[in-house]
Write a protein that holds these residues in place. Structure first.
Motif, PDB file in Angstrom:
ATOM      1  N   ASN A  82       6.492  63.282  28.939  1.00 50.94           N
ATOM      2  CA  ASN A  82       5.582  62.578  29.396  1.00 50.94           C
ATOM      3  C   ASN A  82       4.749  61.703  28.412  1.00 50.94           C
ATOM      4  OD1 ASN A  82       3.674  61.547  31.419  1.00 50.94           O
ATOM      5  ND2 ASN A  82       2.335  63.008  30.750  1.00 50.94           N
ATOM      6  N   ARG A  83       5.737  61.439  27.122  1.00 51.73           N
ATOM      7  CA  ARG A  83       5.436  60.678  26.157  1.00 51.73           C
ATOM      8  C   ARG A  83       6.564  59.478  25.836  1.00 51.73           C
ATOM      9  NH1 ARG A  83       1.749  63.101  27.099  1.00 51.73           N
ATOM     10  NH2 ARG A  83       0.617  64.284  25.736  1.00 51.73           N
ATOM     11  N   GLY A  84       6.018  58.439  25.537  1.00 50.40           N
ATOM     12  CA  GLY A  84       6.945  57.362  25.011  1.00 50.40           C
ATOM     13  C   GLY A  84       7.794  57.858  23.754  1.00 50.40           C
ATOM     14  N   GLU A  85       9.126  57.060  23.542  1.00 50.56           N
ATOM     15  CA  GLU A  85       9.808  57.612  22.583  1.00 50.56           C
ATOM     16  C   GLU A  85       9.290  57.130  21.157  1.00 50.56           C
ATOM     17  OE1 GLU A  85      13.607  56.240  22.885  1.00 50.56           O
ATOM     18  OE2 GLU A  85      14.153  56.955  24.963  1.00 50.56           O
ATOM     19  N   ASP A  86       8.174  56.410  21.136  1.00 52.05           N
ATOM     20  CA  ASP A  86       7.634  56.013  19.748  1.00 52.05           C
ATOM     21  C   ASP A  86       6.243  56.778  19.687  1.00 52.05           C
ATOM     22  OD1 ASP A  86       6.196  54.458  21.611  1.00 52.05           O
ATOM     23  OD2 ASP A  86       6.295  52.565  20.511  1.00 52.05           O
ATOM     24  N   ASP A  87       5.768  57.672  20.598  1.00 55.69           N
ATOM     25  CA  ASP A  87       4.471  58.577  20.597  1.00 55.69           C
ATOM     26  C   ASP A  87       4.632  59.384  19.586  1.00 55.69           C
ATOM     27  OD1 ASP A  87       2.560  60.482  21.411  1.00 55.69           O
ATOM     28  OD2 ASP A  87       2.193  59.096  22.784  1.00 55.69           O
ATOM     29  N   PRO A  88       3.644  59.640  18.644  1.00 54.13           N
ATOM     30  CA  PRO A  88       3.525  60.497  17.549  1.00 54.13           C
ATOM     31  C   PRO A  88       3.830  62.057  18.051  1.00 54.13           C
ATOM     32  CG  PRO A  88       1.311  59.281  17.699  1.00 54.13           C
ATOM     33  CD  PRO A  88       2.393  58.554  18.489  1.00 54.13           C
ATOM     34  N   THR A  89       3.184  62.318  19.454  1.00 56.03           N
ATOM     35  CA  THR A  89       3.177  63.610  19.748  1.00 56.03           C
ATOM     36  C   THR A  89       4.340  64.022  20.795  1.00 56.03           C
ATOM     37  OG1 THR A  89       1.798  62.780  21.902  1.00 56.03           O
ATOM     38  CG2 THR A  89       0.543  63.402  19.952  1.00 56.03           C
ATOM     39  N   LEU A  90       5.413  63.051  20.677  1.00 55.53           N
ATOM     40  CA  LEU A  90       6.806  63.118  21.285  1.00 55.53           C
ATOM     41  C   LEU A  90       7.016  64.612  21.042  1.00 55.53           C
ATOM     42  CD1 LEU A  90       9.100  61.856  23.129  1.00 55.53           C
ATOM     43  CD2 LEU A  90       9.948  60.982  20.914  1.00 55.53           C
ATOM     44  N   LEU A  91       7.252  64.982  19.922  1.00 51.57           N
ATOM     45  CA  LEU A  91       7.797  66.403  19.381  1.00 51.57           C
ATOM     46  C   LEU A  91       6.536  67.005  18.319  1.00 51.57           C
ATOM     47  CD1 LEU A  91      10.431  68.163  19.091  1.00 51.57           C
ATOM     48  CD2 LEU A  91      10.558  67.324  16.850  1.00 51.57           C
ATOM     49  N   MET A  92       6.185  67.933  19.180  1.00 49.25           N
ATOM     50  CA  MET A  92       4.743  68.675  18.612  1.00 49.25           C
ATOM     51  C   MET A  92       5.201  69.618  17.512  1.00 49.25           C
ATOM     52  SD  MET A  92       2.129  67.182  19.589  1.00 49.25           S
ATOM     53  CE  MET A  92       0.733  68.404  19.672  1.00 49.25           C
ATOM     54  N   LYS A  93       4.659  69.782  16.509  1.00 50.51           N
ATOM     55  CA  LYS A  93       4.826  70.544  15.372  1.00 50.51           C
ATOM     56  C   LYS A  93       3.780  71.726  15.209  1.00 50.51           C
ATOM     57  CE  LYS A  93       7.919  67.251  12.823  1.00 50.51           C
ATOM     58  NZ  LYS A  93       8.168  66.628  11.470  1.00 50.51           N
ATOM     59  N   LEU A  94       2.641  71.111  15.890  1.00 54.01           N
ATOM     60  CA  LEU A  94       1.514  72.136  15.749  1.00 54.01           C
ATOM     61  C   LEU A  94       0.647  71.564  17.021  1.00 54.01           C
ATOM     62  CD1 LEU A  94      -0.525  74.151  14.489  1.00 54.01           C
ATOM     63  CD2 LEU A  94      -1.627  72.173  13.339  1.00 54.01           C
ATOM     64  N   PRO A 101       7.801  76.401  14.529  1.00 51.51           N
ATOM     65  CA  PRO A 101       8.659  76.470  13.457  1.00 51.51           C
ATOM     66  C   PRO A 101       9.908  75.608  13.649  1.00 51.51           C
ATOM     67  CG  PRO A 101       7.847  78.573  13.769  1.00 51.51           C
ATOM     68  CD  PRO A 101       7.538  77.862  15.044  1.00 51.51           C
ATOM     69  N   ARG A 102      10.578  75.706  14.820  1.00 56.12           N
ATOM     70  CA  ARG A 102      11.779  75.028  14.968  1.00 56.12           C
ATOM     71  C   ARG A 102      11.666  73.364  15.062  1.00 56.12           C
ATOM     72  NH1 ARG A 102      16.781  77.978  17.288  1.00 56.12           N
ATOM     73  NH2 ARG A 102      16.041  79.275  15.573  1.00 56.12           N
ATOM     74  N   ASN A 103      10.651  73.203  15.039  1.00 61.29           N
ATOM     75  CA  ASN A 103      10.212  71.570  15.273  1.00 61.29           C
ATOM     76  C   ASN A 103       9.523  71.210  13.626  1.00 61.29           C
ATOM     77  OD1 ASN A 103      10.797  71.589  17.776  1.00 61.29           O
ATOM     78  ND2 ASN A 103       8.756  71.308  18.540  1.00 61.29           N
ATOM     79  N   ARG A 104       9.181  71.916  12.884  1.00 59.24           N
ATOM     80  CA  ARG A 104       8.637  71.553  11.782  1.00 59.24           C
ATOM     81  C   ARG A 104       9.163  70.692  10.808  1.00 59.24           C
ATOM     82  NH1 ARG A 104       6.093  76.178   7.467  1.00 59.24           N
ATOM     83  NH2 ARG A 104       4.519  74.493   6.192  1.00 59.24           N
ATOM     84  N   HIS A 105      10.644  70.851  10.660  1.00 60.73           N
ATOM     85  CA  HIS A 105      11.479  70.165   9.888  1.00 60.73           C
ATOM     86  C   HIS A 105      12.407  69.171  10.738  1.00 60.73           C
ATOM     87  CE1 HIS A 105       9.877  72.380   6.313  1.00 60.73           C
ATOM     88  NE2 HIS A 105      10.383  73.415   7.038  1.00 60.73           N
ATOM     89  N   ALA A 106      12.225  68.988  12.001  1.00 63.54           N
ATOM     90  CA  ALA A 106      12.885  68.104  12.749  1.00 63.54           C
ATOM     91  C   ALA A 106      12.892  66.610  12.195  1.00 63.54           C
ATOM     92  CB  ALA A 106      12.393  68.310  14.127  1.00 63.54           C
ATOM     93  N   ASP A 107      13.993  66.092  11.981  1.00 63.84           N
ATOM     94  CA  ASP A 107      13.951  64.690  11.467  1.00 63.84           C
ATOM     95  C   ASP A 107      14.135  63.676  12.579  1.00 63.84           C
ATOM     96  OD1 ASP A 107      16.786  65.116  11.871  1.00 63.84           O
ATOM     97  OD2 ASP A 107      17.252  65.057   9.620  1.00 63.84           O
ATOM     98  N   ALA A 108      14.423  62.297  12.270  1.00 60.36           N
ATOM     99  CA  ALA A 108      14.671  61.365  13.123  1.00 60.36           C
ATOM    100  C   ALA A 108      16.010  61.720  13.820  1.00 60.36           C
ATOM    101  CB  ALA A 108      14.815  60.106  12.462  1.00 60.36           C
ATOM    102  N   THR A 109      17.067  62.390  13.286  1.00 62.17           N
ATOM    103  CA  THR A 109      18.335  62.489  13.790  1.00 62.17           C
ATOM    104  C   THR A 109      18.218  63.437  14.937  1.00 62.17           C
ATOM    105  OG1 THR A 109      19.446  61.969  11.894  1.00 62.17           O
ATOM    106  CG2 THR A 109      20.626  63.248  13.294  1.00 62.17           C
ATOM    107  N   GLU A 110      17.415  64.584  14.638  1.00 63.96           N
ATOM    108  CA  GLU A 110      17.237  65.607  15.611  1.00 63.96           C
ATOM    109  C   GLU A 110      16.315  65.200  16.929  1.00 63.96           C
ATOM    110  OE1 GLU A 110      17.081  69.443  17.684  1.00 63.96           O
ATOM    111  OE2 GLU A 110      18.354  68.408  16.118  1.00 63.96           O
ATOM    112  N   ILE A 111      15.343  64.332  16.418  1.00 61.91           N
ATOM    113  CA  ILE A 111      14.656  63.845  17.540  1.00 61.91           C
ATOM    114  C   ILE A 111      15.557  63.095  18.455  1.00 61.91           C
ATOM    115  CG2 ILE A 111      12.761  62.219  18.102  1.00 61.91           C
ATOM    116  CD1 ILE A 111      11.320  63.120  15.776  1.00 61.91           C
ATOM    117  N   GLU A 112      16.380  62.206  17.817  1.00 61.10           N
ATOM    118  CA  GLU A 112      17.241  61.544  18.635  1.00 61.10           C
ATOM    119  C   GLU A 112      18.196  62.230  19.485  1.00 61.10           C
ATOM    120  OE1 GLU A 112      19.288  58.104  20.289  1.00 61.10           O
ATOM    121  OE2 GLU A 112      17.216  58.115  19.328  1.00 61.10           O
TER     122      GLU A 112
END
Length: 257
Positions: A82-94, A101-112
């Motif tokens: 329920n977030r756009g692909e460029d939304d900063p909350t697309l992948l929550m780290k906190l 933890p598993r999202n903490r170091h997710a980079d652009a490649t992992e998000i893609e």
């Protein structure tokens, strides 16, 4: 890429004009992401991982409205559909005090990668269903936690969210507030009926599901938020679906939409 495991569709052949959606249906973390996100099971059971009770309501609401239902099969913490692909909350780290933890170091490649595996297949399927008829009405079902950490308790039993398109939401809110059945249900719980208009959240995020599949196409729509303690059980989910379905149906009939 298609990935049917990213979503489930129920009642695809039902003839009703509604399309019931549930973006945050489950707290499942697929094996492609490692099977867990490094947080405690108690946190995965919280609202941060999914919308508690929303899936059961969405399924039963779709059945009562004789219409299809589509739901995700991955946690919002994997990637938020329920977030756009460029939304900063697309992948929550906190989220609400919990570090992921598993999202903490997710980079652009992992998000893609997660977009490709889960987010995009769900939205492709949702759009296919939405386009099946010209008079479709999208009804998104969500739930909200009664109280965020260190915040006041939320007074609403139901919130109805919308952006600028209030063709369905305005008469639906009025119908909810006028429903003696709904009022009696809430008063029997010892509460006063409180319906939220764009509460507990604002009704529009650019790139969210309603924006992408309804607003950009001029499709009728509304988003229903139910307080999660009311729908935590199967009985509660069935009860609230039964309360809402006839009001939704009457809203279309009485407005001529």
């Amino acid at each position: 890429m298609t990935n049917p495991a990213a979503f489930h569709i129920g009642g695809e052949d039902r003839p009703g004009r509604w399309l019931v959606t549930c973006d945050h249906a489950t707290n499942r973390v697929p094996e492609e992401v490692g099977g867990d996100l490094g947080i405690a099971p108690s946190d995965m059971a919280r609202h941060i991982a999914y919308d508690v009770g929303a899936r059961g309501v969405a399924r039963e609401l779709a059945r009562l409205l004789d219409s299809p239902c589509i739901e995700t099969d991955f946690s919002r913490l994997v990637i938020d559909p329920n977030r756009g692909e460029d939304d900063p909350t697309l992948l929550m780290k906190l989220y609400d005090g919990t570090l992921i933890p598993r999202n903490r170091h997710a980079d652009a490649t992992e998000i893609e990668r997660r977009l490709t595996l889960f987010h995009r297949p769900y939205h492709a399927a949702l759009e296919r269903l939405a386009a099946r008829r010209g008079d479709v009405v999208i009804c998104a079902v969500h739930s909200f936690t009664p109280q965020l950490r260190n915040r006041p308790r939320r007074p609403w039993q139901v919130g109805v969210l919308s952006a600028w398109d209030k063709r369905v939401t305005a008469p639906f809110i009025a119908a909810l507030e006028a429903s003696e059945t709904l009022r009696a249900e809430v008063e029997a719980m010892g509460e006063r009926l409180v319906i939220g208009d764009n509460e507990p959240y604002d009704g529009h995020l650019p790139g969210d599901s309603v924006d992408v599949h309804a607003l950009r196409h001029g499709r009728l729509n509304l988003l229903i938020e139910l307080r999660s303690d009311l729908i935590a059980t199967e009985a509660g989910q069935a009860r609230w679906a039964a309360l809402l379905a006839p009001i939704l149906a009457r809203t279309l009939t009485e407005t001529g939409l």
